[in-house]
Scaffold this active site. Structure first.
Site, mmCIF file in Angstrom:
data_model
loop_
_atom_site.group_PDB
_atom_site.id
_atom_site.type_symbol
_atom_site.label_atom_id
_atom_site.label_comp_id
_atom_site.label_asym_id
_atom_site.label_seq_id
_atom_site.Cartn_x
_atom_site.Cartn_y
_atom_site.Cartn_z
ATOM 1 N N LYS A 19 0.841 -1.216 0.000
ATOM 2 C CA LYS A 19 0.000 0.000 0.000
ATOM 3 C C LYS A 19 0.872 1.261 0.000
ATOM 4 C CE LYS A 19 -2.078 -1.154 3.888
ATOM 5 N NZ LYS A 19 -1.447 -2.460 4.190
ATOM 6 N N ARG A 95 -10.000 1.359 8.124
ATOM 7 C CA ARG A 95 -9.603 0.003 8.503
ATOM 8 C C ARG A 95 -10.680 -0.700 9.308
ATOM 9 N NH1 ARG A 95 -3.601 0.587 8.330
ATOM 10 N NH2 ARG A 95 -2.687 -1.352 9.035
ATOM 11 N N ARG A 134 11.898 -6.631 5.513
ATOM 12 C CA ARG A 134 11.963 -5.224 5.931
ATOM 13 C C ARG A 134 12.492 -5.114 7.360
ATOM 14 N NH1 ARG A 134 6.655 -1.690 5.491
ATOM 15 N NH2 ARG A 134 6.053 -2.984 7.242
ATOM 16 N N ARG A 140 11.653 -1.928 11.609
ATOM 17 C CA ARG A 140 10.383 -1.341 12.086
ATOM 18 C C ARG A 140 9.874 -2.187 13.249
ATOM 19 N NH1 ARG A 140 5.304 0.106 8.114
ATOM 20 N NH2 ARG A 140 3.947 -1.037 9.529
ATOM 21 N N ARG A 151 -1.105 -8.654 13.382
ATOM 22 C CA ARG A 151 -1.549 -7.704 12.336
ATOM 23 C C ARG A 151 -2.398 -8.419 11.279
ATOM 24 N NH1 ARG A 151 4.160 -5.421 10.826
ATOM 25 N NH2 ARG A 151 3.116 -4.306 9.137
HETATM 26 P P1 AP5 Z 1 4.660 -1.484 1.941
HETATM 27 O O1 AP5 Z 1 4.523 -0.672 0.716
HETATM 28 O O2 AP5 Z 1 5.130 -0.825 3.192
HETATM 29 O O3 AP5 Z 1 3.294 -2.278 2.230
HETATM 30 P P2 AP5 Z 1 2.087 -1.859 3.146
HETATM 31 O O4 AP5 Z 1 0.916 -2.597 2.618
HETATM 32 O O5 AP5 Z 1 2.002 -0.376 3.255
HETATM 33 O O6 AP5 Z 1 2.599 -2.523 4.478
HETATM 34 P P3 AP5 Z 1 2.660 -1.951 5.953
HETATM 35 O O7 AP5 Z 1 3.398 -2.988 6.726
HETATM 36 O O8 AP5 Z 1 3.183 -0.564 6.014
HETATM 37 O O9 AP5 Z 1 1.113 -1.968 6.242
HETATM 38 P P4 AP5 Z 1 0.340 -2.045 7.560
HETATM 39 O O10 AP5 Z 1 -1.056 -1.944 7.096
HETATM 40 O O11 AP5 Z 1 0.669 -3.221 8.411
HETATM 41 O O12 AP5 Z 1 0.958 -0.819 8.359
HETATM 42 P P5 AP5 Z 1 0.531 0.686 8.573
HETATM 43 O O13 AP5 Z 1 1.761 1.485 8.505
HETATM 44 O O14 AP5 Z 1 -0.621 1.071 7.721
HETATM 45 O O15 AP5 Z 1 5.589 -2.736 1.575
HETATM 46 C C1 AP5 Z 1 5.979 -3.678 2.542
HETATM 47 C C2 AP5 Z 1 7.380 -4.199 2.174
HETATM 48 O O16 AP5 Z 1 7.297 -4.893 0.938
HETATM 49 C C3 AP5 Z 1 8.390 -3.064 1.962
HETATM 50 O O17 AP5 Z 1 9.644 -3.481 2.422
HETATM 51 C C4 AP5 Z 1 8.405 -2.871 0.436
HETATM 52 O O18 AP5 Z 1 9.625 -2.387 -0.033
HETATM 53 C C5 AP5 Z 1 8.118 -4.283 -0.055
HETATM 54 N N1 AP5 Z 1 7.366 -4.307 -1.325
HETATM 55 C C6 AP5 Z 1 6.397 -3.448 -1.732
HETATM 56 N N2 AP5 Z 1 5.934 -3.798 -2.942
HETATM 57 C C7 AP5 Z 1 6.606 -4.928 -3.296
HETATM 58 C C8 AP5 Z 1 6.561 -5.770 -4.443
HETATM 59 N N3 AP5 Z 1 5.734 -5.542 -5.470
HETATM 60 N N4 AP5 Z 1 7.389 -6.851 -4.466
HETATM 61 C C9 AP5 Z 1 8.244 -7.102 -3.431
HETATM 62 N N5 AP5 Z 1 8.334 -6.323 -2.321
HETATM 63 C C10 AP5 Z 1 7.531 -5.253 -2.256
HETATM 64 O O19 AP5 Z 1 -0.007 0.631 10.072
HETATM 65 C C11 AP5 Z 1 0.870 0.338 11.143
HETATM 66 C C12 AP5 Z 1 0.066 0.314 12.448
HETATM 67 O O20 AP5 Z 1 -0.489 1.631 12.689
HETATM 68 C C13 AP5 Z 1 -1.166 -0.612 12.463
HETATM 69 O O21 AP5 Z 1 -0.814 -1.951 12.823
HETATM 70 C C14 AP5 Z 1 -2.053 0.063 13.528
HETATM 71 O O22 AP5 Z 1 -1.570 -0.220 14.818
HETATM 72 C C15 AP5 Z 1 -1.804 1.554 13.247
HETATM 73 N N6 AP5 Z 1 -2.770 2.091 12.257
HETATM 74 C C16 AP5 Z 1 -2.480 2.577 11.020
HETATM 75 N N7 AP5 Z 1 -3.597 2.972 10.392
HETATM 76 C C17 AP5 Z 1 -4.623 2.738 11.258
HETATM 77 C C18 AP5 Z 1 -6.013 2.909 11.161
HETATM 78 N N8 AP5 Z 1 -6.609 3.409 10.043
HETATM 79 N N9 AP5 Z 1 -6.790 2.539 12.227
HETATM 80 C C19 AP5 Z 1 -6.220 2.038 13.371
HETATM 81 N N10 AP5 Z 1 -4.884 1.841 13.515
HETATM 82 C C20 AP5 Z 1 -4.091 2.182 12.452
#
Ligand code: AP5
Length: 193
Positions: A19, A95, A134, A140, A151
């Site tokens: 994402k 979410r 990662r 992280r 998660r």
């Molecule tokens: P990346 O692009 O970071 O993927 P992502 O889907 O954004 O993954 P995240 O781990 O950031 O998502 P998340 O939903 O767990 O965390 P968030 O920060 O939203 O890519 C992941 C890895 O893969 C990277 O190393 C990248 O380089 C690699 N990659 C990307 N594309 C690729 C490809 N095509 N091929 C190979 N590799 C690839 O949330 C974190 C925490 O914050 C949550 O757990 C929660 O506690 C809180 N939070 C955030 N938003 C909310 C909300 N709306 N409500 C409540 N709590 C929230």
């Protein structure tokens, strides 16, 4: 495209689906402001704000921060935008069904509506492998096996129901998230054309 035209896109998908990676590219390509609730929360944690202190333990455990905090953060970001129309790309929000309802109300208040919800589909083995990779590269704090498991569970229980929510509204666009970053980006561009 005039900046007075509204466009509101969501990027959905499980942890590690890509994402954040795709959101940055898409925001640049379509001149949208990227609003990533995960990045906003990590910024609060890094700055040691009260909100950050409250959120850190929840994020490290892989659970969700409360809807009130999240919706408040997104509302201020949308209110603070510098274009006439609402032009945003939401990454990791909504979410929960409560957040989805709050978003709809918020957009109505700005006379805007959701353009599309893009769902990135990636199998669980690949997701875990990306997140563990990662962990080695960036350290992280929520990229460890226990938290990743939580998660994934939280995503299935609280966020997956939104797939039907957006499908029912005719907004869902499913995209295969496997392959190179460029290939996935091309598929997203295609479903939005
Ligand atoms: P990346 O692009 O970071 O993927 P992502 O889907 O954004 O993954 P995240 O781990 O950031 O998502 P998340 O939903 O767990 O965390 P968030 O920060 O939203 O890519 C992941 C890895 O893969 C990277 O190393 C990248 O380089 C690699 N990659 C990307 N594309 C690729 C490809 N095509 N091929 C190979 N590799 C690839 O949330 C974190 C925490 O914050 C949550 O757990 C929660 O506690 C809180 N939070 C955030 N938003 C909310 C909300 N709306 N409500 C409540 N709590 C929230």
């Amino acid at each position: 495209m005039a900046l007075t035209d509204s466009e509101v896109l969501l990027l959905m998908g499980p942890p590690g689906a890509g994402k954040g990676t795709q959101a940055s590219k898409l925001a640049r390509a379509r001149k949208l402001t990227k609003l990533s609730t995960g990045d906003m929360l990590r910024d609060h944690v890094a700055r040691g704000t009260e909100l950050g202190k409250e959120a850190k333990a929840i994020m490290d455990a892989g659970e969700l921060v409360s809807d009130d905090i999240i919706v408040g953060m997104v509302r201020s970001a949308i209110e603070g935008r510098d274009t006439e129309g609402v032009r945003v790309l939401l990454d990791g929000f909504p979410r929960t069904p409560g957040q989805a309802d709050a978003l709809e109300e918020l957009l109505q208040a700005f006379d805007a509506s959701l353009s599309a919800a893009v769902l990135l589909e990636v199998n669980e083995d690949e997701l875990v492998s990306r997140l563990l990779q990662r962990a080695q590269e960036q350290g992280r704090s929520d990229d460890n096996e226990d938290t990743i498991r939580t998660r994934m569970r939280v995503y299935k229980e609280q966020t997956q129901p939104l797939i039907d929510y957006y499908q029912g509204r005719g907004k869902l666009r499913k995209v295969d998230g496997l392959g190179s970053v460029e290939d996935v980006f091309a598929r997203i561009t295609e479903v939005l054309s």
